[in-house]
Write a protein that holds these residues in place. Structure first.
Motif, mmCIF file in Angstrom:
data_model
loop_
_atom_site.group_PDB
_atom_site.id
_atom_site.type_symbol
_atom_site.label_atom_id
_atom_site.label_comp_id
_atom_site.label_asym_id
_atom_site.label_seq_id
_atom_site.Cartn_x
_atom_site.Cartn_y
_atom_site.Cartn_z
ATOM 1 N N ARG A 108 0.838 -1.215 0.000
ATOM 2 C CA ARG A 108 0.000 0.000 0.000
ATOM 3 C C ARG A 108 0.867 1.256 0.000
ATOM 4 O O ARG A 108 0.517 2.263 -0.612
ATOM 5 C CB ARG A 108 -0.891 -0.032 1.240
ATOM 6 N N PRO A 111 2.925 2.269 -4.211
ATOM 7 C CA PRO A 111 2.201 2.088 -5.476
ATOM 8 C C PRO A 111 3.135 2.253 -6.683
ATOM 9 O O PRO A 111 4.130 2.987 -6.606
ATOM 10 C CB PRO A 111 1.145 3.213 -5.431
ATOM 11 N N ASP A 112 2.819 1.563 -7.785
ATOM 12 C CA ASP A 112 3.539 1.705 -9.059
ATOM 13 C C ASP A 112 5.047 1.517 -8.908
ATOM 14 O O ASP A 112 5.832 2.242 -9.533
ATOM 15 C CB ASP A 112 3.277 3.097 -9.668
ATOM 16 N N PRO A 134 -5.464 -6.887 -4.511
ATOM 17 C CA PRO A 134 -5.608 -5.518 -5.057
ATOM 18 C C PRO A 134 -4.423 -4.617 -4.690
ATOM 19 O O PRO A 134 -4.005 -3.785 -5.507
ATOM 20 C CB PRO A 134 -6.906 -5.014 -4.410
ATOM 21 N N GLU A 135 -3.862 -4.805 -3.490
ATOM 22 C CA GLU A 135 -2.687 -3.985 -3.127
ATOM 23 C C GLU A 135 -1.484 -4.383 -3.980
ATOM 24 O O GLU A 135 -0.692 -3.523 -4.385
ATOM 25 C CB GLU A 135 -2.344 -4.132 -1.636
ATOM 26 N N ALA A 137 -1.646 -5.530 -7.004
ATOM 27 C CA ALA A 137 -1.888 -4.974 -8.347
ATOM 28 C C ALA A 137 -1.476 -3.503 -8.395
ATOM 29 O O ALA A 137 -0.822 -3.063 -9.345
ATOM 30 C CB ALA A 137 -3.363 -5.134 -8.710
ATOM 31 N N ARG A 138 -1.840 -2.746 -7.363
ATOM 32 C CA ARG A 138 -1.506 -1.304 -7.363
ATOM 33 C C ARG A 138 -0.011 -1.063 -7.189
ATOM 34 O O ARG A 138 0.519 -0.059 -7.649
ATOM 35 C CB ARG A 138 -2.269 -0.592 -6.236
ATOM 36 N N ALA A 139 0.681 -1.987 -6.524
ATOM 37 C CA ALA A 139 2.127 -1.807 -6.294
ATOM 38 C C ALA A 139 2.955 -2.173 -7.522
ATOM 39 O O ALA A 139 4.145 -1.851 -7.585
ATOM 40 C CB ALA A 139 2.575 -2.638 -5.093
ATOM 41 N N ARG A 141 4.145 -1.850 -11.408
ATOM 42 C CA ARG A 141 4.153 -0.852 -12.488
ATOM 43 C C ARG A 141 3.280 -1.377 -13.626
ATOM 44 O O ARG A 141 3.105 -2.609 -13.748
ATOM 45 C CB ARG A 141 5.577 -0.663 -12.999
ATOM 46 N N ALA A 198 -9.034 -8.229 -8.880
ATOM 47 C CA ALA A 198 -8.040 -7.277 -8.371
ATOM 48 C C ALA A 198 -7.526 -6.357 -9.484
ATOM 49 O O ALA A 198 -6.677 -5.502 -9.244
ATOM 50 C CB ALA A 198 -6.872 -8.034 -7.743
ATOM 51 N N GLY A 199 -8.010 -6.570 -10.705
ATOM 52 C CA GLY A 199 -7.618 -5.687 -11.808
ATOM 53 C C GLY A 199 -6.455 -6.212 -12.617
ATOM 54 O O GLY A 199 -5.884 -5.479 -13.433
ATOM 55 N N ARG A 224 -0.241 -6.630 -14.696
ATOM 56 C CA ARG A 224 -1.040 -5.412 -14.579
ATOM 57 C C ARG A 224 -1.212 -4.783 -15.958
ATOM 58 O O ARG A 224 -0.241 -4.685 -16.694
ATOM 59 C CB ARG A 224 -0.325 -4.426 -13.658
#
Ligand SMILES: C[S@@+](CC[C@H](N)C(=O)[O-])C[C@H]1O[C@@H](n2cnc3c(N)ncnc32)[C@H](O)[C@@H]1O
Length: 224
Positions: A108, A111-112, A134-135, A137-139, A141, A198-199, A224
């Motif tokens: 969290r 990100p990226d 989901p975390e 996925a956001r982390a 790139r 989770a995307g 991702r």
């Protein structure tokens, strides 16, 4: 306030005492003989990599020493495992970065960040996947990959769950008394749905059957 007991105090302790070398190979399974090796991560030269639930950081040390990543963050929530990793591989900085943190909090806060995040029977097995994935996925790139190995079935051979429900697994307190921890043992299609929710895309789940009484393993991958 009572501190939460470290249920990973004993994990890997004998091996750390007897075999402290950086492993020569990277294995996703527990029998070390089946399934792909490091190639399942793709080319990690120059990549920023995270190991989610690194334990003693053997896999992360192997990557740092043999595969020229920009950096591997070996993340583990257990004080005992983090201390073991520091004792074994603390000298491999700056390519290997040993992080004492919960994977959800760490991801969290970053990100990226990662080209590749992976786990070998690590955080995805022991953390609510509806929170962790989901975390993760956001982390990543854009274009980054998440790859992890997990149990294909329960240790006794019972089939994995068809719903996202956790089970209790035996564990040991630092003083040796029996305890339990929460583990997610899910069917391949359940993991696939969770990753898509989770995307993440390009989801694949390969199964490597148990060999010689070992454990069947799923190798799960998404990007991702
Ligand atoms: C079965 S061990 C595997 C360790 C290592 N990947 C290996 O193959 O030797 C599981 C590890 O995941 C860590 N872990 C579980 N959930 C975690 C979480 N949410 N965040 C960070 N570490 C976690 C535990 O502390 C433990 O060290």
């Amino acid at each position: 306030m009572t501190a939460t007991p470290d249920l990973w105090h004993h994990y890997g302790r004998n091996r750390a005492a007897n075999d402290p070398d950086v492993p020569a190979a990277f294995s996703w399974t527990r029998d070390q003989h089946t399934g792909p090796g490091v190639e399942a991560l793709g080319d990690i030269a120059g990549a920023v990599v995270a190991d989610l639930g690194a334990g003693p950081a053997r896999h992360a040390a192997h990557l740092a020493v043999r595969h020229q990543p920009a950096r591997v963050d070996a993340i583990d929530a257990s004080p005992a495992q983090h201390a073991m990793a520091c004792g074994l591989y603390g000298g491999l900085t700056p390519r290997l970065h040993l992080v004492h943190a919960g994977a959800v909090d760490h991801l969290r806060a970053h990100p990226d960040t990662y080209d590749v995040a992976y786990a070998v029977f690590g955080a995805p097995d022991f953390t609510d996947p509806r929170v962790l994935l989901p975390e993760a996925a956001r982390a990543l790139r854009p274009g980054g990959r998440l790859v992890f190995s997990t149990l294909a079935h329960y240790r006794g051979g019972s089939p994995a769950e068809i719903d996202v429900i956790p089970s209790s697994a035996p564990a040991k307190l630092p003083d040796g008394r029996a305890a339990t921890l929460t583990r997610w043992v899910l069917r391949a299609y359940v993991w696939a749905k969770l990753l898509e929710a989770a995307g993440l895309a390009d989801v694949t789940v390969e199964e490597f059957p148990a060999v010689g009484g070992g454990l069947g393993t799923l190798l799960v991958s998404a990007s991702r």
